[in-house]
Design a protein around this motif. Structure first.
Motif, mmCIF file in Angstrom:
data_model
loop_
_atom_site.group_PDB
_atom_site.id
_atom_site.type_symbol
_atom_site.label_atom_id
_atom_site.label_comp_id
_atom_site.label_asym_id
_atom_site.label_seq_id
_atom_site.Cartn_x
_atom_site.Cartn_y
_atom_site.Cartn_z
ATOM 1 N N MET A 65 0.876 -1.229 0.006
ATOM 2 C CA MET A 65 -0.086 -0.039 0.210
ATOM 3 C C MET A 65 0.750 1.217 0.003
ATOM 4 S SD MET A 65 -2.711 1.399 2.795
ATOM 5 C CE MET A 65 -1.317 1.795 4.045
ATOM 6 N N LEU A 66 1.966 1.311 1.028
ATOM 7 C CA LEU A 66 2.910 2.254 1.018
ATOM 8 C C LEU A 66 3.663 2.564 -0.527
ATOM 9 C CD1 LEU A 66 4.554 1.835 4.372
ATOM 10 C CD2 LEU A 66 2.959 3.686 3.798
ATOM 11 N N MET A 67 3.941 1.582 -1.145
ATOM 12 C CA MET A 67 4.830 1.730 -2.323
ATOM 13 C C MET A 67 3.925 2.427 -3.554
ATOM 14 S SD MET A 67 5.886 -1.542 -4.610
ATOM 15 C CE MET A 67 4.328 -2.271 -4.685
ATOM 16 N N ALA A 68 2.573 2.094 -3.355
ATOM 17 C CA ALA A 68 1.734 2.829 -4.425
ATOM 18 C C ALA A 68 1.412 4.136 -4.086
ATOM 19 C CB ALA A 68 0.400 1.919 -4.333
ATOM 20 N N SER A 69 1.396 4.729 -2.877
ATOM 21 C CA SER A 69 1.110 6.025 -2.632
ATOM 22 C C SER A 69 2.174 6.706 -1.952
ATOM 23 C CB SER A 69 -0.127 6.060 -1.440
ATOM 24 O OG SER A 69 -1.294 5.776 -2.068
ATOM 25 N N LEU A 70 3.302 6.368 -1.521
ATOM 26 C CA LEU A 70 4.198 7.071 -0.861
ATOM 27 C C LEU A 70 5.627 6.613 -1.122
ATOM 28 C CD1 LEU A 70 2.642 6.743 2.656
ATOM 29 C CD2 LEU A 70 3.266 9.049 1.909
ATOM 30 N N PRO A 71 6.702 7.405 -0.960
ATOM 31 C CA PRO A 71 8.127 6.911 -1.245
ATOM 32 C C PRO A 71 8.512 5.938 -0.284
ATOM 33 C CG PRO A 71 8.002 9.084 -0.362
ATOM 34 C CD PRO A 71 6.663 8.886 -0.499
ATOM 35 N N GLY A 72 7.715 5.589 0.852
ATOM 36 C CA GLY A 72 8.327 4.948 1.701
ATOM 37 C C GLY A 72 8.062 3.402 1.481
ATOM 38 N N ARG A 73 8.546 2.603 2.875
ATOM 39 C CA ARG A 73 8.196 1.129 2.608
ATOM 40 C C ARG A 73 8.363 0.714 4.231
ATOM 41 N NH1 ARG A 73 13.724 -0.994 -0.105
ATOM 42 N NH2 ARG A 73 12.584 -3.092 0.470
ATOM 43 N N GLU A 74 7.932 -0.608 4.245
ATOM 44 C CA GLU A 74 8.119 -1.121 5.844
ATOM 45 C C GLU A 74 9.522 -1.916 5.417
ATOM 46 O OE1 GLU A 74 6.487 -0.540 8.077
ATOM 47 O OE2 GLU A 74 4.401 -0.642 7.528
ATOM 48 N N ARG A 75 10.094 -2.241 6.613
ATOM 49 C CA ARG A 75 11.654 -2.685 6.561
ATOM 50 C C ARG A 75 11.916 -3.788 7.433
ATOM 51 N NH1 ARG A 75 11.619 2.947 5.924
ATOM 52 N NH2 ARG A 75 12.945 3.761 4.067
ATOM 53 N N THR A 76 12.987 -4.370 7.049
ATOM 54 C CA THR A 76 13.488 -5.716 7.844
ATOM 55 C C THR A 76 14.426 -4.869 8.972
ATOM 56 O OG1 THR A 76 15.302 -6.091 6.604
ATOM 57 C CG2 THR A 76 13.267 -7.198 5.927
ATOM 58 N N SER A 77 14.716 -5.904 9.913
ATOM 59 C CA SER A 77 15.812 -5.180 10.835
ATOM 60 C C SER A 77 16.993 -4.977 10.246
ATOM 61 C CB SER A 77 15.881 -6.252 11.946
ATOM 62 O OG SER A 77 16.449 -7.504 11.442
#
Length: 335
Positions: free
Chosen positions: A286-298
């Motif tokens: 969802m973030l990938m489609a609307s924002l420049p961000g992302r969820e991340r691994t450790s």
């Protein structure tokens, strides 16, 4: 299982998955009409809430019938619907209401870009700017209704998790905590609760602070902190909105400002290894489609910290979807 049966099961599964977008659309319709509120006193036919809201009873019945297949409502043989325990949080008048979160997550600013993932593939990331003519946060700045939907939705998603996160980490009993981009201040209040020697700074855009002023917290806007030498910098659901370069800038600013022995505590999802479902994997797309961000691994958090002159010290699970990812100054890096 025969090959033919396996192929049929695969076909049925994929068709059901492809139809999945209809469910959140129905959930949004019910949330917008506060249908769950109207069922709080007992079962009703769709005609009754439809009459009170000036909507079409037949259409509402079909929407509620679909949501009954998801467990939100339950339809009896007499055609009346009751609210289930699963659907309880759709009410707007309960302490842990999810209605505002539903309206935010199904808002067109998130829904429409998510429907254009094939363009994300060709463009290499967010399609929001291309679809709306400006970036996600630029759009929010000029649309008050969308801004309110976003902040109310984020508060609704956070209300239940703030206290467990604050308890799981074990914040200090004294010092200064700065909540960067803290929105309505719910998490900061949870951190300060029961710690009279701990002082808080809520830092966000001026228009956010003007509307949401948590009692007992000092406020800062306009690009400066009231306590530039805070002991702890909190970043809850912030870094996942931004790309790596932007995150490093945010973290580097915290690194330069924090007091000796200070810490940065990122409160975000940490994507686990393996193929098991995890909400962070859904939010990431969802973030990938609307924002420049992302969820991340450790490991990806560790790389961000290193680039900002910080060092990952530990990751603390909280019993929620989010973890506390702690960073300390890497004295050898110089910041």
């Amino acid at each position: 299982m025969s090959t033919e049966n396996a192929e049929r099961d695969s076909l049925f599964f994929l068709i059901d998955e492809a139809l999945g977008y209809v469910h959140p659309a129905a959930l949004r319709a019910a949330a917008s009409l506060k249908v769950a509120d109207r069922l709080a006193d007992g079962p009703l036919t769709a005609a009754e809430p439809a009459e009170r809201t000036g909507t079409d009873a037949t259409v509402l019945h079909r929407i509620m019938r679909l949501l009954a297949t998801r467990g939100v409502f339950e339809e009896a043989e007499d055609g009346r619907f009751r609210l289930t325990s699963v659907g309880h949080a759709l009410r707007s008048d309960v302490p842990l209401s999810g209605r505002a979160a539903v309206l935010m997550l199904t808002d067109r600013t998130l829904r429409q870009p998510s429907g254009r993932l094939e363009r994300c593939l060709s463009m290499g990331g967010s399609v929001f700017d291309d679809m709306f003519g400006m970036s996600f946060f630029e759009y929010f700045a000029q649309d008050e209704q969308t801004t309110a939907t976003f902040h109310d939705g984020m508060a609704a998603m956070s209300d239940w998790e703030n206290a467990p996160i604050a308890a799981a980490y074990g914040f200090p009993e004294s010092g200064v905590v700065a909540d960067i981009g803290g929105g309505q201040g719910g998490f900061l209040l949870a951190v300060l609760d029961g710690r009279p020697g701990l002082h808080g700074v809520l830092y966000d855009e001026a228009h956010v602070l003007a509307k949401h002023r948590p009692p007992g917290a000092e406020l800062s806007g306009g690009g400066r902190l009231l306590h530039p030498r805070a002991d702890v910098y909190l970043l809850k659901r912030i870094l996942h909105d931004w790309n790596d370069e932007q995150c490093v800038t945010i973290l580097r600013n915290c690194r330069r400002a924090m007091a000796p022995g200070g810490r940065v505590r990122v409160v975000d999802a940490v994507i686990p290894k393996g193929n098991e479902p995890h909400q962070a994997k859904t939010v990431d797309v969802m973030l990938m489609a609307s924002l420049p961000g992302r969820e991340r691994t450790s490991a990806e958090f560790a790389e961000l910290f290193a680039a900002a002159g910080l060092r990952l010290s530990r990751v603390v699970a909280t019993g929620t979807m989010l973890s506390v990812v702690e960073a300390v100054a890497d004295e050898g890096a110089g910041g």
